[in-house]
Design an enzyme around this catalytic site. Structure first.
Site: not given
Ligand code: M6R
Length: 621
Positions: A2, A27, A76, A100-101, A490, A494, A497, A513, A616
């Site tokens: 949020c 975010r 969110w 927020n939280g 990674e 990506k 995501e 395996h 974010k």
């Molecule tokens: O702010 P942070 O680096 O702690 O965030 C960790 C993950 O939430 C963050 O890397 C997430 O996987 C991203 N969306 C990656 O693109």
């Protein structure tokens, strides 16, 4: 997660709130709303979906809603669906709030409120706080006292910003875990937000409220008091280096693409910020408390989530190779709940670009209780991790707006390599000459990255061609060994995501395996096999998947014709890479997997910068 913005001053509150919330869109959110004081009454407009819906509501109003005080929110969803009813602000009688939280004891609170005869209108935990404040004010408390008393009934980490029609033109905000930052508007007034970005157009002198602070904003200015004692406290502003221009797309179609292209500069800036070049060890760090912690560490434990965890994993490979210091890499969400054994002499390092990730932060807090030294690696000055760890190293990636981490990953792996070089020199596992060579190779990276990203490069051309051929793929495996393994993880993350493709990252040797059972003609295997000591083994694994009919996309050296011949599509690394040590090719591979996902997402037409369901900074567990 949020986003919150609050404003009181001489400007149009609606404009400030909408512009501010736009800065927080990155975010991640699913509904939005704003509440404005208009002639001492609070008017609320909210809607599910994008902020544009709120803007439209305002456009459609015949009479513009002029107000000089209000609060806004992007939600969110955690408790309750992403509907207009659950969107913030919530109004309970004369009390209006954004939150927020998470309120962890919301079920108990809800039961008590219902017993008292209240009827919550939404499914959220947030709304309940309004009833608590309302009840206190009905008993005669002022808004501030009511907020303080109500807050003491909550469990969990959250921030709230509250207004009441009984006390017009006043905003009260509480920070309890989730960040809340404040600036004075030079034109008079105060702006409050859940992170610094909406505040930058007003001032770079930003006050990060401390955990347990309550701020009262009026037309006269602001006052910060301690939530518990009610005593006034002074909070000094922090001068942020980030500029508003950095928040712009700079001509790129998406922030993510712009941020991928910023990576060469990120390396240079971060090195300049942390390395003291006047010392014998080329990896000497500028004196700061974190250096002492590194010096004393006999063992490292890197704790992180998501992309930051991948950076930490690569850090393990580098630090162990160069320094011989044992390194554990832990997922913060697992580590915190499994009674981990942390040997004496261990330094726990929380890696987090945002510095706000709830699980990573919780681990650092737990370590503090156990008197284990902690270090943060973060991109955000003033973030919770930066403030709560014993010391912090900052990456200098600048603001990252795209939800998918790209340039901050680059900066994190750079810091990992710097730690490896620094500790390697100190531990004398490698000769000074070898360490000096590593450094000389490292400083070539920004130039190589720039060449790699140049329009017209073979790599770019082939990524685009490859993506064209992928349209009907049912799933992806990214495989690699050694330093390419964290990059394979990674790459898959990506793609999931931003392109919403089913994708797995695997250590190439692990395929047989189990996962090899999934391989057939509809599957794509992206193999990361640059010329390093693992390349031959990876190629053998590739033969195994080729025999089972998968489409193979190879990423390797431009003159690796044997590999190229095994692949259906081929993405060559720039030939200039031959001039650097194979151990550093991860820096060159990172933009390849990032751009692969980027172009795939563009092909599928997804919302690249604000992918669905993602936030974010993940400030809840
Ligand atoms: O702010 P942070 O680096 O702690 O965030 C960790 C993950 O939430 C963050 O890397 C997430 O996987 C991203 N969306 C990656 O693109």
């Amino acid at each position: 997660m949020c986003g919150i913005v609050g404003y009181i001053g001489s400007r149009s509150a609606a404009d400030v709130l909408i512009q501010g919330l736009k800065h927080l869109e990155y975010r991640g959110y699913d509904s939005a709303g704003i509440a404005l004081f208009i002639k001492n009454q609070i008017v609320i407009e909210k809607s599910e979906g994008r902020l544009g819906n709120i803007e439209k509501i305002f456009r459609d109003k015949r009479v513009p809603l002029y107000s000089s005080c209000g609060i806004g929110h992007t939600r969110w969803a955690t408790h309750g669906k992403p509907t207009t009813k659950n969107a913030h602000p919530h109004k309970t009688g004369h009390v209006v709030l954004v939150h927020n939280g998470i309120i962890e004891n919301y079920l108990e609170i809800k039961k008590e409120l219902i017993l008292k005869g209240h009827t919550p209108q939404s499914e959220t935990d947030s709304e309940l706080f309004g009833f608590l404040v309302l009840d206190e004010m009905e008993l005669g408390a002022s808004l501030v006292t009511a907020v303080r008393r109500s807050f003491s009934k909550l469990l969990g980490q959250c921030s709230v910003v509250v207004m009441s029609e009984r006390e017009p033109e006043k905003i009260v905000g509480v920070r309890n875990g989730s960040p809340l930052v404040v600036v004075r508007d030079p034109e008079g007034g105060v702006v409050i937000a859940s992170d610094a970005q909406p505040l930058l157009p007003f001032s770079r002198e930003v006050i990060f409220l401390e955990h347990g602070d309550l701020v009262i904003a009026t037309h006269e200015g602001m006052q910060v008091i301690e939530l518990e004692s009610g005593l006034e406290v002074e909070r000094k502003p922090l001068s942020l280096e980030w500029s508003i221009e950095q928040m712009d797309k700079g001509g790129f179609p998406h922030y993510m693409l712009k941020e991928i292209y910023e990576q060469p500069g990120v390396i240079t800036h971060t090195l300049n910020q942390i390395l003291d070049r006047n010392q014998k060890n080329p990896f000497s760090l500028f004196p700061q408390p974190g250096v002492n912690l590194l010096n004393q560490a006999q063992e490292l434990c890197l704790v992180a989530c998501g992309t930051s965890w991948h950076a930490a994993l690569l850090g393990k490979y580098w630090i162990e190779r160069w320094s011989g210091i044992p390194v554990n890499v832990e997922l913060a969400s697992e580590f915190r709940y499994r009674d981990p054994v942390v040997r004496s002499g261990t330094l726990v390092i929380g890696v987090s670009q945002s510095g706000e990730t709830a699980d990573t932060l919780a681990v650092l807090r737990e370590m503090r209780v156990r008197r284990v030294p902690t270090l943060g690696v973060s991109n955000v000055r003033g973030s919770s991790i930066a403030r709560e760890a014993d010391a912090v190293f900052f990456t200098s990636a600048g603001p990252e707006v795209g939800v998918a981490a790209t340039k901050t990953f680059m900066a994190q792996i750079l810091v990992m390599l710097v730690f490896a070089g620094y500790l390697g020199f100190k531990q004398k596992k490698k000769s000074n000459l070898e360490i000096a060579q590593l450094f000389n190779e490292l400083v070539k990276i920004p130039h190589l990255l720039s060449q790699e990203l140049e329009e017209g490069s073979e790599m770019l051309k082939q990524i685009r061609v490859t993506v064209q051929n992928l349209s009907h793929s049912k799933g992806f495996f990214f495989i690699g060994r050694g330093y390419s393994y964290p990059l394979a993880l990674e790459g898959a993350l990506k793609l999931k995501e931003i392109a919403y493709d089913y994708a797995e990252g695997y250590a190439a040797g692990e395929l047989k395996h189990g996962p090899i059972a999934m391989i057939d003609q509809g599957m794509v295997v992206v193999v990361l096999a640059p010329r390093d000591s693992w390349r031959d083994k990876t190629v053998s694994n590739l033969e195994e998947v080729k025999a089972r009919g998968a489409m193979i996309v190879g990423i390797g050296d431009s003159d690796d014709y044997d590999l190229k011949n095994l692949c259906d599509d081929w993405i060559p690394l720039p030939s200039e890479n031959r001039s650097i040590d194979a151990g550093l090719l991860s820096f060159i591979l990172a933009p390849v997997v990032q751009l692969f996902s980027y172009y795939r997402a563009v092909q599928k037409g997804t919302d690249v910068d604000k992918p669905r369901n993602l936030a974010k900074s993940v400030t809840v567990e």
